[in-house]
Enzyme design. Structure first.
Site, mmCIF file in Angstrom:
data_model
loop_
_atom_site.group_PDB
_atom_site.id
_atom_site.type_symbol
_atom_site.label_atom_id
_atom_site.label_comp_id
_atom_site.label_asym_id
_atom_site.label_seq_id
_atom_site.Cartn_x
_atom_site.Cartn_y
_atom_site.Cartn_z
ATOM 1 N N CYS A 94 33.254 -13.873 0.445
ATOM 2 C CA CYS A 94 32.515 -13.087 1.539
ATOM 3 C C CYS A 94 33.526 -12.380 2.460
ATOM 4 C CB CYS A 94 31.553 -13.838 2.082
ATOM 5 S SG CYS A 94 30.378 -14.886 0.588
ATOM 6 N N HIS B 294 27.901 -11.688 10.622
ATOM 7 C CA HIS B 294 27.875 -12.302 9.028
ATOM 8 C C HIS B 294 26.442 -12.218 8.740
ATOM 9 C CE1 HIS B 294 29.586 -13.461 5.482
ATOM 10 N NE2 HIS B 294 29.179 -14.788 5.464
ATOM 11 N N GLU C 269 26.629 -19.160 13.550
ATOM 12 C CA GLU C 269 27.143 -17.999 14.041
ATOM 13 C C GLU C 269 26.689 -17.582 15.625
ATOM 14 O OE1 GLU C 269 28.273 -13.353 12.641
ATOM 15 O OE2 GLU C 269 26.544 -14.412 11.435
ATOM 16 N N LYS D 296 22.660 -7.332 6.742
ATOM 17 C CA LYS D 296 22.563 -7.893 5.402
ATOM 18 C C LYS D 296 21.002 -7.821 5.365
ATOM 19 C CE LYS D 296 26.837 -10.600 4.441
ATOM 20 N NZ LYS D 296 27.502 -10.361 5.817
ATOM 21 N N HIS E 206 23.229 -9.593 0.549
ATOM 22 C CA HIS E 206 24.840 -9.807 0.743
ATOM 23 C C HIS E 206 25.855 -9.422 -0.318
ATOM 24 C CE1 HIS E 206 28.319 -12.201 1.868
ATOM 25 N NE2 HIS E 206 28.029 -13.441 1.843
ATOM 26 N N PHE F 156 33.004 -18.244 1.577
ATOM 27 C CA PHE F 156 32.894 -19.595 0.981
ATOM 28 C C PHE F 156 34.587 -20.298 0.915
ATOM 29 C CE2 PHE F 156 29.230 -19.919 -2.399
ATOM 30 C CZ PHE F 156 28.329 -19.805 -1.181
#
Length: 415
Positions: free
Chosen positions: A165, A303, A314, A337, A342, A401
């Site tokens: 990502c 994110h 976050e 998002k 995503h 990830f």
């Protein structure tokens, strides 16, 4: 150490669940529209998750000839379309070689998954002689950048980051470094992804990562909301044409904003769960690289994936980095998002583009579906409605990830 060469953004190409084209995507984002709906790429009726952020109305033949469409996986098609749109937006020719001053750095998280699935079935059902000669070039991740460079005669740096990502942000940040160090004058950079496939969706279902709000898919991506239940898979491409300032000025280019900082690091903690500590260090190092104080930043494109753990981590990281500037709500934070889903490897490119447009136009895109705020997510998330406000500097966060983190800093351009 910066060389003193300044890097600016001159062209944007977007292919997203909100639209094919930058104007279309931006208009939908400002309107707070959702690009999420039932899956149409395949029959998903038996799956726990039956919706995604698909690109609608994509006509590959508008950007590629019929042979190119047949020979290239959808992730490459999206990238080639976004490349043409970015070059046109930057006022650059699309029908002649650009030369060695121009490079292309475009990554993907998973590459040609659809072609891989289809070819495996062909091999199993029809035998190896029916596997086509373009199978390998269609699935390997660097062929998005490769095909773009071939079509547009870009003989400068050409490669593909692969960092889940965080891929798009890594592509942008590393391209910025190449220009700063004089290895290129201009680079087309970002990410592309096309994983709304049976295996792609089933894989994330098995990992228990996806929302299952099938009764209202447009409400499923809801970052920072108490009722969030997982992320929504998306697809598309986001590419930026970035240039050394004098190179851009010499050709009379329109400048959206300046790229002023970048950082990349790792949590070294867990393959999917964020520690938050890595995000803190990444944002702080990016601010240092950009020579910005926390209070100089007016907006963070988070994110913000709509996962129970990630959104809280976050939020805590932003509060740790920005302190009272964030908790007093002087810092706006939003997750686009919530509208696009995503886009995995393409997320950073799309989100950096939307951040740049926010700086350029003086309007912040909202976090939609924020109806029941999580008490542990207590920042100003620009809830549900876009906000007109002049912002001079912004960050765009991408955390992937494997615990990989990448943050880019953008600033309103001042000649």
């Amino acid at each position: 150490m910066s060389s003193g060469r300044r890097v600016v953004l001159t062209g944007i190409g977007l292919v997203t669940p909100l639209g094919v084209g930058t104007k279309e995507t931006w208009a939908a984002a400002l309107a707070g529209k959702s690009g999420i709906g039932p899956i149409t790429h395949f029959d998903a009726k038996d799956l726990p998750t039956r919706f995604a952020g698909e690109v609608k109305g994509f006509e590959a033949e508008r950007f590629l000839d019929k042979k190119e469409v047949r020979r290239n996986d959808l992730f490459i098609q999206y990238a080639m379309a976004a490349a043409q749109l970015a070059l046109e937006d930057a006022g650059l020719p699309t029908d002649q070689p650009l030369g060695e001053d121009y490079g292309c750095v475009v990554g993907s998280g998973m590459g040609g998954l659809g072609t891989l699935e289809e070819t495996r079935l062909t091999l199993h059902e029809r035998g190896y002689r029916k596997v086509g000669p373009f199978f390998i070039p269609s699935i390997i991740i660097n062929l998005a950048a490769g095909q773009i460079s071939i079509r547009h005669g870009m003989t400068g740096p050409n490669w593909a980051p692969v960092s889940a990502c965080a891929t798009g942000n890594h592509a942008i940040g590393e391209s910025m470094r190449l220009i700063e160090h004089g290895d290129a004058e201009a680079i087309l950079c970002g990410g592309t992804e096309a994983t709304i496939t049976p295996l792609g969706i089933v894989g994330f279902v098995a990992a228990r990562a996806l929302s299952e709000r099938n009764d209202a898919p447009e409400k499923a991506s809801r970052p920072f909301d108490k009722d969030r239940d997982g992320f929504v898979a998306g697809e598309g491409a986001g590419l930026l044409m970035i240039e050394e300032l004098e190179h851009a000025k010499k050709r009379g280019a329109r400048i959206y904003c300046e790229l002023v900082g970048y950082s990349a690091n790792a949590d070294a903690y867990h393959i999917t769960a964020p520690s938050g500590e890595g995000a803190i260090r990444a944002m702080r190092r990016c601010l240092k690289d950009a020579k910005l104080n926390p209070e100089d930043v007016g907006y963070v494109n988070a994110h913000g994936t709509s996962t129970p753990v990630g959104d809280i981590a976050e939020t805590k990281a932003i509060k740790e980095v920005f302190g009272a500037h964030a908790t007093s709500r002087k810092l706006a934070v939003s997750s686009t998002k919530s509208m696009t889903g995503h886009l995995l490897g393409a997320a950073g490119g799309v989100e950096a583009a939307l951040t740049a447009l926010a700086l350029h136009h003086g309007v912040l895109p909202p976090t939609i579906n924020l109806e029941n705020p999580d008490p542990e997510c207590d920042l100003d998330y620009v809830p549900n409605v876009a906000r007109e406000v002049r912002v001079d500097a912004a960050l765009s966060n991408s955390f992937g990830f494997g615990g990989t983190n990448a943050v880019v800093a953008l600033k309103r351009f001042q000649g």
